[in-house]
Design an enzyme around this catalytic site. Structure first.
Site, short mmCIF file in Angstrom:
data_model
loop_
_atom_site.label_atom_id
_atom_site.label_comp_id
_atom_site.label_asym_id
_atom_site.label_seq_id
_atom_site.Cartn_x
_atom_site.Cartn_y
_atom_site.Cartn_z
N HIS A 56 0.81 -1.21 0.00
CA HIS A 56 0.00 0.00 0.00
C HIS A 56 0.85 1.27 0.00
CE1 HIS A 56 0.45 -0.17 4.50
NE2 HIS A 56 0.47 1.15 4.35
N SER A 105 4.75 2.58 8.04
CA SER A 105 4.38 1.39 7.27
C SER A 105 5.52 0.93 6.38
CB SER A 105 3.16 1.68 6.41
OG SER A 105 2.02 1.88 7.20
N ASP A 141 0.30 -7.63 1.46
CA ASP A 141 0.74 -6.24 1.66
C ASP A 141 2.27 -6.13 1.66
OD1 ASP A 141 0.39 -3.54 1.86
OD2 ASP A 141 0.05 -3.52 4.02
#
Length: 354
Positions: free
Chosen positions: A92, A200, A122
């Site tokens: 993402h 992230s 992911d």
């Protein structure tokens, strides 16, 4: 006036003597730190050169001037995987990016290309052309033997702030969250080490500085840290990344069945993975698994309803796929339990790549 001058000189001399008595330690506050603090500082200094800031942008045209503009679309963290220039981050973080830039702690930046992605996990693998002496891979640990309560550390770029460290513990194991693809990511690590936007894709480390996960998400109504963060377990990363580097995608595992879509199965009123069709000569075919069919009167006979695999409960199609891929490799034999004619049965089936 003279007395005041002598007083000042005396105070300065006392200060000098006091400083001399304390020695060099007075100039080094770290000398008074506890052993675990020194260890944490050493890990941060050792690992932070391996952690990168990832900036992505999209290319847009101005319809009036026809000029091309790069519009920032997001940012995140990542880390060096090997000496060949492969960088690991979240899918993402680089989703829909036209240009990706990788920035190191020393402010050197490199353009990156996407080698492979797995939206279901992911995970994305990038590649940069950087000198080997600037690439310092993080030592890779394991996640299958983690214990709730053990210490964790997160290094990343929260809110774009340069190389921040947060600490915590493993709060829970075996969590599941939804990926952007809609699939569940199983066996997630829950930690209370602060994970914020920009973290992230960064590394989750154990107390020895080894990689145990890739930070992926937070649970927060406000979108900021609220004490619950999640990381993709490194055992999953170990399995996925080599496939992405070699093939650009992951090879799926299957027993050779087509499943009835979940919405239709739910309307029937059953839970599990309902077999629609069985591929000829597949492991499921050889094991005698039956698909959905019609009898000679035209009535629909439901196929086998798979309800568990190797003891893991299966409630929907996604569970069957995730359990197969997250816990096994091609060639593994698994025990599936299924319901046929209202009787629970079991059978050993071999997983294959598709």
């Amino acid at each position: 006036m003279l007395k005041r001058l002598f007083l000042i000189i005396s105070l300065l001399l006392q200060a000098a003597v006091s400083f001399a008595d304390k020695g060099p330690a007075a100039m080094n506050p770290a000398s008074g730190l506890e052993a675990d603090e020194k260890k944490r500082i050493a890990i941060f200094e050792n690992v932070s050169p391996s952690v990168v800031f990832i900036k992505n942008s999209s290319v847009q045209w101005d319809i009036f001037s026809l000029d091309v503009y790069e519009i920032p679309t997001g940012a995140g963290s990542g880390f060096v995987w090997d000496k060949n220039g492969h960088i690991i981050t979240n899918f993402h973080v680089v989703y829909k990016a036209d240009k990706i830039e990788v920035v190191f702690a020393n402010r050197k930046s490199y353009d990156a290309v996407v080698v492979g992605v797995s939206a279901d996990h992911d995970i994305a693998v990038l590649k940069i052309n950087a000198p080997a002496d600037e690439l310092k891979p993080i030592p890779v640990g394991f996640s299958h033997n983690l214990a709730i309560g053990q210490k964790t550390m997160v290094i990343g770029n929260p809110f774009g702030l340069d190389h921040s460290l947060s600490t915590g513990v493993v709060s829970a194991l075996g969590r599941s969250i939804s990926a952007m693809s809609g699939r569940k990511i199983n066996n997630m690590i829950q930690t209370d080490a602060a994970i914020n936007p920009g973290n992230s894709g960064g590394p989750l480390l154990d107390s020895s500085g080894k990689l145990i996960g890739v930070t992926a998400a937070i649970y927060s109504p406000s979108g900021a840290y609220a004490g619950v963060g999640f990381a993709i377990p490194v055992d999953t990363v170990r399995r996925i990344v080599p496939q992405l580097i070699e093939h650009g995608r992951i090879k799926r595992l299957s027993i050779g069945v087509t499943l009835v879509p979940d919405p239709i199965r739910e309307r029937i009123g059953v839970g599990g993975a309902l077999v629609l069709d069985v591929e000829p000569a597949s492991p499921a075919y050889l094991a005698g698994i039956q698909g959905t069919r019609r009898n000679f009167l035209g009535s629909v006979l439901l196929g086998d309803l798979i309800v568990s695999m190797d003891g893991y409960k299966i409630e929907n199609n996604d569970d069957l796929i995730s359990i197969a891929e997250d816990n096994h490799k091609s060639g593994d034999k698994v025990i599936i339990e299924f319901i046929r004619d209202e009787v629970k049965r079991s059978q050993t089936v071999q997983l294959q790549e598709i």
